[in-house]
Scaffold this motif. Structure first.
Motif, PDB file in Angstrom:
ATOM      1  N   THR A 129      -6.838  25.333  26.526  1.00  0.00           N
ATOM      2  CA  THR A 129      -7.400  24.723  25.330  1.00  0.00           C
ATOM      3  C   THR A 129      -8.757  25.361  25.070  1.00  0.00           C
ATOM      4  O   THR A 129      -9.654  25.265  25.912  1.00  0.00           O
ATOM      5  N   PRO A 130      -8.949  26.065  23.959  1.00  0.00           N
ATOM      6  CA  PRO A 130     -10.227  26.744  23.714  1.00  0.00           C
ATOM      7  C   PRO A 130     -11.377  25.746  23.623  1.00  0.00           C
ATOM      8  O   PRO A 130     -11.267  24.724  22.940  1.00  0.00           O
ATOM      9  N   THR A 131     -12.461  26.030  24.319  1.00  0.00           N
ATOM     10  CA  THR A 131     -13.583  25.100  24.389  1.00  0.00           C
ATOM     11  C   THR A 131     -14.843  25.650  23.723  1.00  0.00           C
ATOM     12  O   THR A 131     -15.894  25.017  23.778  1.00  0.00           O
ATOM     13  N   ARG A 132     -14.742  26.820  23.096  1.00  0.00           N
ATOM     14  CA  ARG A 132     -15.942  27.426  22.508  1.00  0.00           C
ATOM     15  C   ARG A 132     -16.527  26.559  21.403  1.00  0.00           C
ATOM     16  O   ARG A 132     -17.736  26.292  21.377  1.00  0.00           O
ATOM     17  N   LEU A 133     -15.677  26.130  20.462  1.00  0.00           N
ATOM     18  CA  LEU A 133     -16.159  25.295  19.360  1.00  0.00           C
ATOM     19  C   LEU A 133     -16.727  23.986  19.886  1.00  0.00           C
ATOM     20  O   LEU A 133     -17.780  23.514  19.430  1.00  0.00           O
ATOM     21  N   TYR A 134     -16.036  23.386  20.843  1.00  0.00           N
ATOM     22  CA  TYR A 134     -16.502  22.130  21.435  1.00  0.00           C
ATOM     23  C   TYR A 134     -17.881  22.314  22.054  1.00  0.00           C
ATOM     24  O   TYR A 134     -18.782  21.493  21.861  1.00  0.00           O
ATOM     25  N   ALA A 135     -18.063  23.412  22.815  1.00  0.00           N
ATOM     26  CA  ALA A 135     -19.351  23.661  23.453  1.00  0.00           C
ATOM     27  C   ALA A 135     -20.444  23.883  22.419  1.00  0.00           C
ATOM     28  O   ALA A 135     -21.584  23.409  22.582  1.00  0.00           O
ATOM     29  N   GLN A 136     -20.124  24.602  21.323  1.00  0.00           N
ATOM     30  CA  GLN A 136     -21.118  24.852  20.290  1.00  0.00           C
ATOM     31  C   GLN A 136     -21.590  23.558  19.631  1.00  0.00           C
ATOM     32  O   GLN A 136     -22.790  23.346  19.419  1.00  0.00           O
ATOM     33  N   VAL A 137     -20.630  22.673  19.317  1.00  0.00           N
ATOM     34  CA  VAL A 137     -20.982  21.407  18.664  1.00  0.00           C
ATOM     35  C   VAL A 137     -21.846  20.549  19.575  1.00  0.00           C
ATOM     36  O   VAL A 137     -22.878  19.998  19.162  1.00  0.00           O
ATOM     37  N   THR A 138     -21.444  20.432  20.833  1.00  0.00           N
ATOM     38  CA  THR A 138     -22.163  19.541  21.740  1.00  0.00           C
ATOM     39  C   THR A 138     -23.548  20.088  22.094  1.00  0.00           C
ATOM     40  O   THR A 138     -24.514  19.321  22.170  1.00  0.00           O
ATOM     41  N   ILE A 139     -23.657  21.394  22.297  1.00  0.00           N
ATOM     42  CA  ILE A 139     -24.973  21.977  22.577  1.00  0.00           C
ATOM     43  C   ILE A 139     -25.885  21.798  21.368  1.00  0.00           C
ATOM     44  O   ILE A 139     -27.072  21.466  21.505  1.00  0.00           O
ATOM     45  N   PHE A 140     -25.329  22.007  20.172  1.00  0.00           N
ATOM     46  CA  PHE A 140     -26.097  21.823  18.946  1.00  0.00           C
ATOM     47  C   PHE A 140     -26.614  20.394  18.848  1.00  0.00           C
ATOM     48  O   PHE A 140     -27.785  20.149  18.502  1.00  0.00           O
TER      49      PHE A 140
END
Length: 282
Positions: A129-140
């Motif tokens: 499951t790709p987590t890049r978008l999830y990581a970007q949103v949460t870090i932001f």
């Protein structure tokens, strides 16, 4: 494997169903963040004091008074616009740095754990499951309340005034994102920016940071149970904290438990349902 065309289609459908089940791992993040939310409950417990010079046995304790001027610098940095204190649930809440620090550390550790969890699952089941978008949103959503909102409030909004600063800020965000991504991306950044400011004003703002992260997770999972759970969680956060404005009041003895325990219960139930569904499809 059968050579019959019908049998091949049945086996292919079963393999796809198994792959989707293996890819879904939202149940553990739900359980993790449910426990994190539940553990935050003590930070919102009201404190009651007896006025000086009064006999504690004869006088009913009243909510302890507090003064924002006495709060440490970190509180003013994290809440440049102060905090709204007229929420029905938090009518007796005294702001404290401990709650802020807890949420920052807990959410950061929780988000890192979720990224690790999905990558570990990908290595185990072979479906990622790709987590890049999830990581970007949460870090932001973690960095903006800590740095972006305080800096803008101190250097820009506080000096130019919101009537001038707000349109300029929106225009800069639109110009920076319009040609890079789609219109939806620009709108998402604007919503997240507004949500980050909302976090600094309301006591239950961290729950909306959590809701934003879980919404990103639901987008990646594309699972009905996951999406419905996130929607119910967000609606529950609003209901338990703002229902008093519409005539619904929690008993004083449990009001501070409701603000965190009820949303935590939603996540825990969603995590349990997801875990059970996963076992049923194995």
């Amino acid at each position: 494997m059968t050579e019959d065309p019908k049998g091949l289609l049945v086996e292919l459908g079963a393999m796809r169903k198994r792959a989707r089940a293996d890819r879904h791992g939202y149940w553990l993040p739900f359980l993790l963040f449910g426990l994190i939310t539940l553990a935050a409950t003590p930070f919102y417990a009201p404190r009651f004091c007896v006025p000086s010079g009064q006999n504690p046995e004869l006088v009913e304790p009243q909510p302890c008074s507090w003064n924002s001027a006495e709060m440490p610098w970190l509180y003013h940095w994290l809440h440049p616009a102060g905090q709204v204190m007229n929420s029905p649930v938090f009518s007796h809440f005294q702001p404290n740095i401990a709650a802020d620090v807890y949420w920052i550390v807990a959410l950061l550790c929780g988000y890192l754990a979720v990224v690790w969890w999905y990558r570990w699952r990908a290595a185990q089941v072979g479906v990622e499951t790709p987590t890049r978008l999830y990581a970007q949103v949460t870090i932001f959503m973690l960095v903006l309340p800590l740095v972006g909102v305080p800096v803008l409030s101190e250097l820009f909004f506080g000096r130019a005034g919101w009537q001038i600063a707000l349109p300029i800020t929106v225009a800069v965000i639109v110009a920076a994102t319009w040609r890079v991504r789609s219109v939806g991306f620009t709108l998402a950044v604007l919503v997240l920016f507004a949500l980050a400011h909302f976090l600094t004003v309301y006591q239950y703002g961290p729950l909306f940071v959590l809701a934003a992260g879980l919404a990103g997770l639901a987008h990646l999972e594309r699972n009905v149970v996951c999406t419905v759970t996130v929607a119910i969680f967000t609606a529950t956060v609003l209901f338990v904290n703002e229902a008093g404005r519409f005539g619904f009041y929690w008993p004083r003895g449990v009001e501070h438990f409701a603000s965190t325990a009820v949303p935590a219960f939603v996540l825990l139930v969603g995590g349990i349902i997801g875990s059970v569904r996963r076992e049923m499809t194995r």
